[in-house]
Scaffold this motif. Structure first.
Motif, PDB file in Angstrom:
ATOM      1  N   GLU A 508     -10.074  -1.264 -25.010  1.00 30.54           N
ATOM      2  CA  GLU A 508      -9.860  -2.042 -26.210  1.00 30.54           C
ATOM      3  C   GLU A 508     -11.040  -1.575 -27.169  1.00 30.54           C
ATOM      4  O   GLU A 508     -11.889  -0.820 -26.896  1.00 30.54           O
ATOM      5  CB  GLU A 508     -10.214  -3.278 -26.071  1.00 30.54           C
ATOM      6  N   LYS A 509     -10.597  -1.684 -28.473  1.00 28.86           N
ATOM      7  CA  LYS A 509     -11.469  -1.378 -29.867  1.00 28.86           C
ATOM      8  C   LYS A 509     -11.586  -2.364 -30.820  1.00 28.86           C
ATOM      9  O   LYS A 509     -10.479  -3.130 -30.806  1.00 28.86           O
ATOM     10  CB  LYS A 509     -11.117  -0.014 -30.266  1.00 28.86           C
ATOM     11  N   PRO A 510     -12.550  -2.446 -31.568  1.00 27.50           N
ATOM     12  CA  PRO A 510     -12.576  -3.437 -32.503  1.00 27.50           C
ATOM     13  C   PRO A 510     -11.211  -2.912 -33.681  1.00 27.50           C
ATOM     14  O   PRO A 510     -11.142  -1.659 -33.725  1.00 27.50           O
ATOM     15  CB  PRO A 510     -13.713  -3.390 -33.199  1.00 27.50           C
ATOM     16  N   LYS A 511     -10.813  -3.739 -34.175  1.00 27.61           N
ATOM     17  CA  LYS A 511      -9.656  -3.645 -34.938  1.00 27.61           C
ATOM     18  C   LYS A 511     -10.088  -4.155 -36.626  1.00 27.61           C
ATOM     19  O   LYS A 511     -10.661  -5.133 -36.964  1.00 27.61           O
ATOM     20  CB  LYS A 511      -8.674  -4.264 -34.641  1.00 27.61           C
ATOM     21  N   GLY A 512      -9.892  -3.155 -37.610  1.00 33.20           N
ATOM     22  CA  GLY A 512      -9.942  -3.344 -38.908  1.00 33.20           C
ATOM     23  C   GLY A 512      -8.422  -4.211 -39.502  1.00 33.20           C
ATOM     24  O   GLY A 512      -7.511  -3.962 -38.885  1.00 33.20           O
ATOM     25  N   GLU A 513      -8.577  -4.286 -40.560  1.00 28.39           N
ATOM     26  CA  GLU A 513      -7.423  -4.750 -41.399  1.00 28.39           C
ATOM     27  C   GLU A 513      -7.619  -4.722 -42.969  1.00 28.39           C
ATOM     28  O   GLU A 513      -8.732  -4.777 -43.694  1.00 28.39           O
ATOM     29  CB  GLU A 513      -7.019  -6.005 -40.951  1.00 28.39           C
ATOM     30  N   LEU A 514      -6.472  -4.356 -43.689  1.00 34.36           N
ATOM     31  CA  LEU A 514      -6.432  -4.537 -44.967  1.00 34.36           C
ATOM     32  C   LEU A 514      -5.730  -5.846 -45.461  1.00 34.36           C
ATOM     33  O   LEU A 514      -4.583  -6.228 -45.264  1.00 34.36           O
ATOM     34  CB  LEU A 514      -5.583  -3.287 -45.426  1.00 34.36           C
ATOM     35  N   LEU A 515      -6.733  -6.778 -46.060  1.00 37.38           N
ATOM     36  CA  LEU A 515      -6.303  -8.051 -46.592  1.00 37.38           C
ATOM     37  C   LEU A 515      -5.818  -8.035 -47.999  1.00 37.38           C
ATOM     38  O   LEU A 515      -6.551  -7.368 -48.863  1.00 37.38           O
ATOM     39  CB  LEU A 515      -7.321  -8.945 -46.273  1.00 37.38           C
ATOM     40  N   GLY A 516      -4.712  -8.464 -48.355  1.00 31.35           N
ATOM     41  CA  GLY A 516      -4.143  -8.363 -49.721  1.00 31.35           C
ATOM     42  C   GLY A 516      -2.972  -7.554 -49.969  1.00 31.35           C
ATOM     43  O   GLY A 516      -2.618  -7.437 -51.295  1.00 31.35           O
ATOM     44  N   GLY A 517      -2.770  -6.566 -48.989  1.00 28.49           N
ATOM     45  CA  GLY A 517      -1.706  -5.502 -49.409  1.00 28.49           C
ATOM     46  C   GLY A 517      -2.229  -4.526 -50.524  1.00 28.49           C
ATOM     47  O   GLY A 517      -3.392  -4.258 -50.397  1.00 28.49           O
ATOM     48  N   LYS A 518      -1.420  -4.119 -51.268  1.00 26.76           N
ATOM     49  CA  LYS A 518      -1.829  -2.893 -52.060  1.00 26.76           C
ATOM     50  C   LYS A 518      -2.263  -3.533 -53.433  1.00 26.76           C
ATOM     51  O   LYS A 518      -1.632  -4.672 -54.040  1.00 26.76           O
ATOM     52  CB  LYS A 518      -0.418  -2.170 -52.632  1.00 26.76           C
ATOM     53  N   SER A 519      -3.358  -3.034 -54.112  1.00 25.53           N
ATOM     54  CA  SER A 519      -4.151  -3.709 -55.076  1.00 25.53           C
ATOM     55  C   SER A 519      -3.642  -2.731 -56.204  1.00 25.53           C
ATOM     56  O   SER A 519      -3.745  -1.497 -56.256  1.00 25.53           O
ATOM     57  CB  SER A 519      -5.490  -3.874 -55.191  1.00 25.53           C
ATOM     58  N   ALA A 520      -3.502  -3.300 -57.400  1.00 25.44           N
ATOM     59  CA  ALA A 520      -3.544  -2.467 -59.013  1.00 25.44           C
ATOM     60  C   ALA A 520      -4.963  -2.402 -59.370  1.00 25.44           C
ATOM     61  O   ALA A 520      -5.029  -1.908 -60.423  1.00 25.44           O
ATOM     62  CB  ALA A 520      -2.509  -3.006 -59.684  1.00 25.44           C
ATOM     63  N   TYR A 521      -5.798  -3.252 -58.945  1.00 25.64           N
ATOM     64  CA  TYR A 521      -7.095  -3.527 -59.478  1.00 25.64           C
ATOM     65  C   TYR A 521      -8.240  -2.632 -58.789  1.00 25.64           C
ATOM     66  O   TYR A 521      -8.819  -1.904 -59.413  1.00 25.64           O
ATOM     67  CB  TYR A 521      -7.251  -4.788 -59.677  1.00 25.64           C
ATOM     68  N   ALA A 522      -8.596  -3.155 -57.677  1.00 30.07           N
ATOM     69  CA  ALA A 522      -9.716  -2.864 -56.846  1.00 30.07           C
ATOM     70  C   ALA A 522      -9.737  -3.131 -55.267  1.00 30.07           C
ATOM     71  O   ALA A 522      -9.065  -4.069 -54.876  1.00 30.07           O
ATOM     72  CB  ALA A 522     -10.874  -3.250 -57.454  1.00 30.07           C
ATOM     73  N   TYR A 523     -10.490  -2.448 -54.591  1.00 31.58           N
ATOM     74  CA  TYR A 523     -10.724  -2.605 -53.087  1.00 31.58           C
ATOM     75  C   TYR A 523     -12.088  -2.927 -52.980  1.00 31.58           C
ATOM     76  O   TYR A 523     -12.982  -2.143 -53.589  1.00 31.58           O
ATOM     77  CB  TYR A 523      -9.977  -1.796 -52.427  1.00 31.58           C
ATOM     78  N   VAL A 524     -12.590  -3.669 -51.813  1.00 27.48           N
ATOM     79  CA  VAL A 524     -13.861  -3.837 -51.538  1.00 27.48           C
ATOM     80  C   VAL A 524     -13.976  -3.883 -49.909  1.00 27.48           C
ATOM     81  O   VAL A 524     -13.080  -4.597 -49.548  1.00 27.48           O
ATOM     82  CB  VAL A 524     -14.472  -5.140 -52.390  1.00 27.48           C
ATOM     83  N   MET A 598      -8.481  -6.659 -54.354  1.00 29.43           N
ATOM     84  CA  MET A 598      -8.870  -7.318 -55.185  1.00 29.43           C
ATOM     85  C   MET A 598      -7.779  -7.579 -56.227  1.00 29.43           C
ATOM     86  O   MET A 598      -7.631  -6.415 -56.948  1.00 29.43           O
ATOM     87  CB  MET A 598     -10.332  -6.890 -55.747  1.00 29.43           C
ATOM     88  N   GLY A 599      -7.498  -8.898 -56.713  1.00 30.28           N
ATOM     89  CA  GLY A 599      -6.589  -8.741 -57.877  1.00 30.28           C
ATOM     90  C   GLY A 599      -7.057  -9.096 -59.172  1.00 30.28           C
ATOM     91  O   GLY A 599      -6.484  -9.045 -60.221  1.00 30.28           O
ATOM     92  N   THR A 600      -8.370  -9.340 -59.174  1.00 25.61           N
ATOM     93  CA  THR A 600      -9.195  -9.767 -60.606  1.00 25.61           C
ATOM     94  C   THR A 600     -10.477  -9.364 -60.172  1.00 25.61           C
ATOM     95  O   THR A 600     -11.056  -9.080 -59.210  1.00 25.61           O
ATOM     96  CB  THR A 600      -8.931 -11.086 -60.659  1.00 25.61           C
ATOM     97  N   GLY A 601     -11.091  -8.970 -61.551  1.00 19.77           N
ATOM     98  CA  GLY A 601     -12.730  -8.994 -61.559  1.00 19.77           C
ATOM     99  C   GLY A 601     -13.325 -10.143 -61.854  1.00 19.77           C
ATOM    100  O   GLY A 601     -14.520 -10.019 -61.829  1.00 19.77           O
ATOM    101  N   MET A 602     -12.852 -11.366 -61.889  1.00 19.54           N
ATOM    102  CA  MET A 602     -13.375 -12.658 -62.049  1.00 19.54           C
ATOM    103  C   MET A 602     -14.097 -13.073 -60.598  1.00 19.54           C
ATOM    104  O   MET A 602     -13.228 -13.580 -59.726  1.00 19.54           O
ATOM    105  CB  MET A 602     -12.354 -13.654 -62.790  1.00 19.54           C
ATOM    106  N   THR A 603     -15.213 -12.992 -60.351  1.00 18.73           N
ATOM    107  CA  THR A 603     -15.565 -13.223 -59.124  1.00 18.73           C
ATOM    108  C   THR A 603     -16.919 -14.221 -59.286  1.00 18.73           C
ATOM    109  O   THR A 603     -17.507 -14.463 -60.529  1.00 18.73           O
ATOM    110  CB  THR A 603     -16.297 -11.821 -58.355  1.00 18.73           C
ATOM    111  N   GLU A 604     -17.330 -14.976 -58.242  1.00 20.09           N
ATOM    112  CA  GLU A 604     -18.671 -15.742 -58.512  1.00 20.09           C
ATOM    113  C   GLU A 604     -19.871 -14.649 -58.045  1.00 20.09           C
ATOM    114  O   GLU A 604     -19.640 -13.744 -57.240  1.00 20.09           O
ATOM    115  CB  GLU A 604     -18.606 -16.725 -57.187  1.00 20.09           C
ATOM    116  N   GLY A 605     -20.768 -14.987 -58.861  1.00 23.19           N
ATOM    117  CA  GLY A 605     -22.137 -14.185 -58.717  1.00 23.19           C
ATOM    118  C   GLY A 605     -21.729 -12.927 -59.711  1.00 23.19           C
ATOM    119  O   GLY A 605     -21.237 -13.197 -60.914  1.00 23.19           O
TER     120      GLY A 605
END
Length: 851
Positions: A508-524, A598-605
């Motif tokens: 077994e290995k830890p698994k990653g994931e891509l949440l939110g599908g394909k973005s036209a804005y940004a990834y984090v 990320m679908g928007t640059g509007m974030t808290e902080g």
């Protein structure tokens, strides 16, 4: 007629002289002559075309002989148990009688039953086959061992008579001819290429006896494999330990070399330096077999010593790892000819002589262990049954641990434990204990009521009191601290069987994931996970523009992002959104990260367009090597970058620094070493132009002497209170001030770029030097400092502890447009110090943005 006789006599003498000069002796020089040998079994000289000791055997020749021998003998089963980094095979020859070979698996299982506290109750020692593991030359340039292994293998295959037949009938002998094929091959190439064909030069100053850096001692990445039995960071060790636990031998030999002016050493070692977790019976049996070695060496006139110089403390060596695993490990050390012959204080030391001593003690091992067979088997049975009794008395019933923010780091630790035949379980439910929280998704638990109880305690314990203050190797190796894990002990009330979830599965290995599908804005993605640097390197290699968060923020779903989170905008890149999406999916899958679309640059902080996101440059790394540089520590950096993070690094010879075009690099790594000949003016100019230097240990001492880095050191005062000292105690008194290897706690400013990715302000570091860096009053210069009570595990003198407490562990200085990051300690120690990897990589990726 007289003239003819004189000529013949002269020719004979010249011939003998030539043979001596070439170190040419026949197999009779090594073998007992009171028995017969099967003429159908080929000797090494018949296969290789030269006598043992005449040349240094290369690994390809060694394996060719072993394969040839195995094909000729029905006493041998040849196994390839793994491959080295350089793709050389790791071979084992399994010797037993032809009849036993027909049913070898059932014999193995019968022997393993002796290590099972339940099954062994009904076993009688005389009914259990004994297993002996004989291994040679884990240090490649200590080559007499591997060369002796050919004669040992020949003896085991060819020797005839009742004694050898009985041994084969009742024993299984596993012969490992080369623990370190890459190092052995490197060394044999060196000494053979410098050997005189007609005359062997014995001058210690001759080039043959002075290898080029990094020498043949180490493996491909310049690691000392004899420190890796417990740590299991390299393929050679993993293959060997897997074979060890597959068979669980009663006895294991480890054949080495030492300085040329020594003689021959065999265990036991210094009694006061034994690990207290090792049963006293181990040393009793070691002493009994030592009598056989002494008699055998007396017979051939070889000088030797025992109970001096070497110890049985660190469980990561071949001679001590077996001692905590129901077996007995034995160290042999032969004075080294280093090449084919060398002048010593004892006279001329020839290579065949060094081989003969290892061969002789291999045979005395065979005799002694076979004659003590019942005692050894009884000891092994009692070792594991008594382990359960000790566990029952221990108030600690289980250990729980996790690094919740870093699943891969925890997983890498658990994989090591599993390879040591330790039973580990996932937590079945969340656990709150001792003020700490462990989630079932990331936590593990180890019940102590198992046969590997002693080894588990040795891996987790924090020992700070010792009988002796001198150590041949490290005084501490507490592995959960090395991995920077949170861990706790559970007592009888806290430990419930309901906490035991599924057993750990090594697949077994830890698994990653891509949440939110394909973005036209940004990834984090967060910087917490161990393989985050590998993911960032993928992005740099793909040519993407990348930024790092210097402040916290959260998205609209409420997901918080920590300092050091990596931002990849989609617009303004040279790759298409589809190509970027594919890279993000690869990062999630292969680097085990959770990536957020990320679908928007509007974030808290801070917003995603904030100047608090700093652009990152791709590291172009040069590592200084060769000359006076520590090959161990340089190899640790090379291994980390190449193996773990798949990053390119140029290995630059320190002696050629003045000729190197440094404009190709923006990052320079300087490990422990002597840099007295380095061009300081050129280095200053390069740093001022924007270069980042990441340096530690003696390298920062050199930088300070060159007025680079604004570094101030603490000079420890000598103790002048004791004046009436005896000369005989001088070595011990001075040795007590050495920090041979201990573990200490530091406090980090986790808002600083060097601490990005850490979620707790405390970390453990490994220290094996007496270099103390003064903490100055300059704000922000020392983001990592030692705590006031820093000792966690290991030995340090009171005088050194006073100097260390509250001192700086890291100093960051600006020089023009560049930075100097100075570390007092090695963050990559022996490749298992996973807790320091992120801090080191932060210096590489984020060093240039430190303000």
């Amino acid at each position: 007629m007289k003239l003819r006789i004189s000529c013949l006599l002269l020719m004979t003498l010249l011939g003998l002289s030539s043979l001596f000069a070439q170190n040419k002796v026949g197999k009779e020089y090594f073998l007992p002559q009171d028995i017969t040998y099967d003429e159908g079994i080929p000797s090494p000289s018949e296969v290789l075309g030269y006598e043992v000791g005449e040349w240094h055997v290369s690994h390809d020749q060694l394996q060719f002989y072993m394969r040839t021998l195995a094909a000729a003998s029905d006493r041998i089963k040849l196994e390839e148990i793994g491959r080295t980094y350089e793709n050389r095979p790791l071979l084992n020859l399994i010797f037993t009688s032809p009849e036993n070979h027909k049913d070898l698996e059932s014999i193995r299982l019968k022997h393993l039953a002796n290590t099972d506290p339940i099954k062994s109750k009904n076993l009688k020692s005389e009914e259990v086959p004994m297993v002996l593991y004989m291994g040679y030359s884990i240090h490649g340039n200590e080559a007499s061992g591997s060369n002796a292994s050919m004669m040992v293998a020949y003896y085991l295959a060819a020797a005839q008579g009742e004694q050898i037949e009985n041994m084969m009938e009742n024993s299984v002998i596993i012969l490992d001819p080369s623990y370190n094929p890459d190092g052995l091959h490197r060394f044999s190439t060196w000494v053979n290429s410098h050997k005189g064909i007609n005359v062997v030069n014995a001058d210690p100053q001759s080039r043959e006896h002075n290898e080029a850096w990094p020498r043949g001692r180490t493996n491909h990445y310049w690691f000392d494999l004899n420190r890796d039995w417990l740590l299991l960071q390299h393929p050679e060790s993993r293959a060997r330990v897997a074979q060890f636990h597959k068979w669980k031998p009663n006895w294991l030999t480890d054949h080495h070399e030492m300085g040329s002016n020594a003689s021959f050493f065999f265990m036991p070692g210094v009694p006061s330096r034994n690990n207290p977790r090792t049963p006293e019976k181990v040393f009793d049996l070691t002493g009994k077999v030592a009598e056989y070695h002494g008699k055998a060496l007396d017979k051939i006139g070889s000088l030797y010593y025992t109970k001096e110089g070497f110890d049985d403390f660190y469980y990561g060596k071949g001679s001590t790892y077996p001692d905590v695993n129901g077996s007995i490990g034995i160290l042999f050390e032969q004075a080294s000819s280093r090449g084919h012959s060398q002048e010593t204080i004892h006279g001329r030391l020839d290579f065949p002589f060094t081989i003969r001593n290892h061969f002789t003690t291999s045979l005395s091992t065979l005799q002694g262990t076979y004659e003590l067979r019942n005692e050894l088997l009884s000891f092994q049975r009692d070792f594991f049954s008594s382990a359960l009794k000790e566990a029952a008395k221990d108030p600690v019933k289980a250990l729980v641990f996790a690094a919740e923010e870093d699943r891969s780091r925890t997983h890498n630790f658990v994989k090591i434990l599993e390879q040591h035949d330790i039973d580990i379980y996932h937590l079945a439910s969340d656990l709150e204990t001792n003020g700490h929280s462990y989630a079932k998704e990331s936590g593990f638990i180890i019940p102590l009521n198992q046969r590997q109880y002693r080894l588990i305690k040795a891996i987790f314990e924090q020992r700070t009191t010792f009988t002796d203050s001198l150590f041949y190797d490290v005084s501490a190796w507490t592995m959960p601290l090395a991995f920077n894990l949170l861990y706790d002990e559970l007592d009888q009330k806290q430990m419930k069987s309901s906490l035991l979830g599924d057993p750990f599965n090594p697949e077994e290995k830890p698994k990653g994931e891509l949440l939110g599908g394909k973005s036209a804005y940004a990834y984090v993605f967060q910087w917490h996970e161990y393989y985050s640097p590998r993911a960032l390197n993928r992005l740099h290699t793909a040519g993407l523009r990348i930024k790092v968060a210097t402040k916290k923020f959260s998205n609209r779903a409420g997901q918080e992002f920590d300092y050091g989170s990596i931002l990849i905008p989609v617009e303004g890149q040279d790759l298409s959104p589809d190509e970027i999406h594919q890279i993000m999916q690869t990062i999630a899958d292969e680097d085990r990260l959770t990536v957020y679309a990320m679908g928007t640059g509007m974030t808290e902080g801070i917003s995603l367009g904030s100047n608090s996101f700093r652009p990152l440059r791709k590291p172009k790394i040069a590592l200084l090597v060769d000359g006076g540089v520590s090959s161990y520590e340089a190899g640790e950096v090379w291994h980390l970058l190449d193996q773990r993070y798949h990053m390119d690094v140029s290995l630059i010879q320190a002696d050629r620094f003045s000729q190197i075009d440094m404009d190709k690099y923006n990052t320079l790594i300087m490990v422990n070493g002597n840099y007295g000949r380095l061009d300081a003016a050129k280095l200053k100019q390069w740093i001022s132009g924007g270069g980042v230097v990441l340096a530690y240990k003696s390298a920062i001492n050199w930088l300070g002497n060159q007025q680079m880095g604004n570094l101030e050191f603490i000079r420890t005062a000598r103790d002048t209170t004791e004046t009436d000292l005896e000369y005989v105690d001088m070595q011990n008194k001075r040795g007590a001030q050495v920090i041979g290897g201990a573990i200490f706690q530091v406090k980090m400013d986790i808002t600083h770029p060097l601490a990005y990715g850490y979620t707790r302000p405390y970390m453990s570091v490994f220290r094996n030097s007496s270099l103390f860096l003064k903490k100055t009053n300059t704000p922000y210069r020392h983001p990592i400092v030692y705590t006031e009570n820093p000792l966690q595990s290991g030995y340090i003198s009171e005088r050194n502890l006073e100097s260390l407490s509250g001192s700086a562990a890291v100093s960051v200085s600006r020089m023009g447009g560049g930075r100097i990051i100075a570390l007092t300690d090695n963050p990559n120690f022996r490749a298992y110090w996973h807790g320091g990897s992120k801090m080191f990589m932060n210096g590489i990726f984020f060093g240039s943005i430190i303000n």
